[in-house]
Design a protein around this motif. Structure first.
Motif, short mmCIF file in Angstrom:
data_model
loop_
_atom_site.label_atom_id
_atom_site.label_comp_id
_atom_site.label_asym_id
_atom_site.label_seq_id
_atom_site.Cartn_x
_atom_site.Cartn_y
_atom_site.Cartn_z
N LEU A 12 0.83 -1.21 0.00
CA LEU A 12 0.00 0.00 0.00
C LEU A 12 0.86 1.25 0.00
CD1 LEU A 12 -2.82 1.24 0.19
CD2 LEU A 12 -2.66 1.07 2.68
N LEU A 13 1.94 1.24 0.79
CA LEU A 13 2.84 2.40 0.81
C LEU A 13 3.49 2.61 -0.55
CD1 LEU A 13 4.30 4.62 2.41
CD2 LEU A 13 6.02 2.92 3.05
N PHE A 14 3.89 1.53 -1.20
CA PHE A 14 4.49 1.63 -2.54
C PHE A 14 3.52 2.27 -3.53
CE2 PHE A 14 5.25 -0.15 -6.77
CZ PHE A 14 6.56 0.24 -6.99
N VAL A 21 0.71 10.28 -3.51
CA VAL A 21 -0.25 10.67 -2.47
C VAL A 21 0.50 11.05 -1.20
CG1 VAL A 21 -2.19 9.88 -1.05
CG2 VAL A 21 -2.04 9.21 -3.47
N VAL A 22 1.59 10.31 -0.92
CA VAL A 22 2.42 10.63 0.23
C VAL A 22 3.84 10.86 -0.27
CG1 VAL A 22 1.01 9.32 1.86
CG2 VAL A 22 2.90 8.20 0.68
N PRO A 23 4.56 11.78 0.36
CA PRO A 23 5.95 12.01 -0.05
C PRO A 23 6.86 10.92 0.52
CG PRO A 23 5.38 13.44 1.78
CD PRO A 23 4.12 12.73 1.41
N TRP A 28 8.27 8.30 6.10
CA TRP A 28 7.65 7.19 5.40
C TRP A 28 8.66 6.08 5.11
CZ3 TRP A 28 2.72 6.82 5.75
CH2 TRP A 28 1.93 7.97 5.85
N LYS A 29 9.93 6.44 5.08
CA LYS A 29 10.94 5.41 4.89
C LYS A 29 11.08 4.50 6.12
CE LYS A 29 13.80 7.95 1.56
NZ LYS A 29 15.12 8.59 1.32
#
Length: 313
Positions: A12-14, A21-23, A28-29
């Motif tokens: 989902l993050l990928f 949508v997200v930087p 986030w890393k």
């Protein structure tokens, strides 16, 4: 399950990063690590308290069959691993010497009863002594007791099943001589009247387990299926907590946190009776705590049930 959830989050993050949508910044890393910690601390570790899981084993009572009388075996009508009912004949011992003893005592009793009647009649006429009558009465009572014992021995020449179950590892054959010594059993009888199921739960996970709580179980013997049941009791002792008389001091390595055993009962009694002794599997107990984790434990148990098709361990 934690791997599946973590991989789902990574996927989902990928997608969200690709769609911008997200930087893809430092937060986030490192977010997968944070999610892993949240899952471990907030869900999976408490799940072991609210829905503990452990190996389950089916145990049956084994009765060592020892005859009450000694003699030569004349008949063994049972077949190994064939269901038997209470009272079914397991084997027979030659009844001839025991029947002869019964007949001899019965003849003696009849004779003594006749003599007692005669002595009583003489006493009533005033020509006999009360002592003779009392002596004959004692002899009659003694013979009655001996005859009752002889009849009991004769009845015990037919050895019967003590409960519903079956005989296993049957080696007894016609012509063998058996004795009534307790250290010389002639066959092993497996009692199927009561199916005992024990679940091992680690001590750190057992504090909320109580009688009446629902249980789900899956067995290697029946892959792909999940059975339901209830907690009957938590055994209050394990071998490491048992003190025995000896002249040896306590060894520190013997002090360890052995798992507790929880006794459970299946809802499906017919399925419980079919389970062979020694059937192993996994079980989950659902307590009143951490109910949010119950669904995950149910999913994990069903995964185990499916893998039982190919996993022999």
């Amino acid at each position: 399950m934690i791997v599946v959830l973590l991989n789902t989050y990574l996927a989902l993050l990928f997608i969200l990063v690709k769609l911008k949508v997200v930087p893809f910044n430092l937060f986030w890393k490192v977010s997968p690590v944070l999610v892993l910690l949240v899952l471990l601390i907030g869900l999976f570790i408490p799940m072991n308290w609210g829905a503990p899981q452990g190996p389950v084993l089916v145990v049956r009572n084994s009765v060592a069959i020892v005859p009450d009388v000694a003699g030569e075996v004349v008949d063994v009508p049972v077949t190994a691993n064939t269901p038997l009912k209470t009272g079914d004949v397991l084997f027979r011992i030659d009844p001839v010497p025991f029947q002869a003893q019964v007949d001899a005592l019965a003849a003696q009793l009849k004779f003594q009863e006749t003599r007692l009647a005669e002595m009583t009649q003489l006493q009533s006429r005033g020509t006999g002594r009360a002592f003779d009558v009392e002596q004959r009465e004692a002899e009659v009572e003694q013979l009655k007791a001996q005859l009752a014992g002889a009849k009991w021995n004769l009845d015990k020449t037919t050895v019967r099943a003590p409960a519903d179950g079956y005989v296993t590892n049957l080696a007894l054959r016609k012509g063998a001589r058996v004795t009534s010594l307790p250290l010389a059993p002639v066959m092993a009888f497996i009692d199927t009247a009561d199916t005992l199921l024990g679940v091992e739960i680690n001590q750190i996970d057992a504090r909320y387990v109580a009688a009446g709580q629902p249980v789900e179980l899956t067995f290697k013997w029946a892959p792909g299926t999940v059975q339901t049941g209830k907690v009957e009791s938590v055994l209050q002792a394990v071998a490491t907590g048992q003190v025995q008389t000896s002249g040896i001091a306590v060894a520190p390595k013997s002090v360890q946190a052995a798992p507790f055993v929880v006794r459970v009962k299946l809802d499906d009694e017919a399925f419980a009776r079919m389970l062979p002794a020694g059937s192993a599997g996994d079980a989950a107990i659902f307590t009143d705590r951490v109910k949010a984790a119950h669904v995950i434990r149910k999913v994990l148990l069903r995964q185990i049930a499916i893998t039982n098709y190919v996993n022999p361990f």
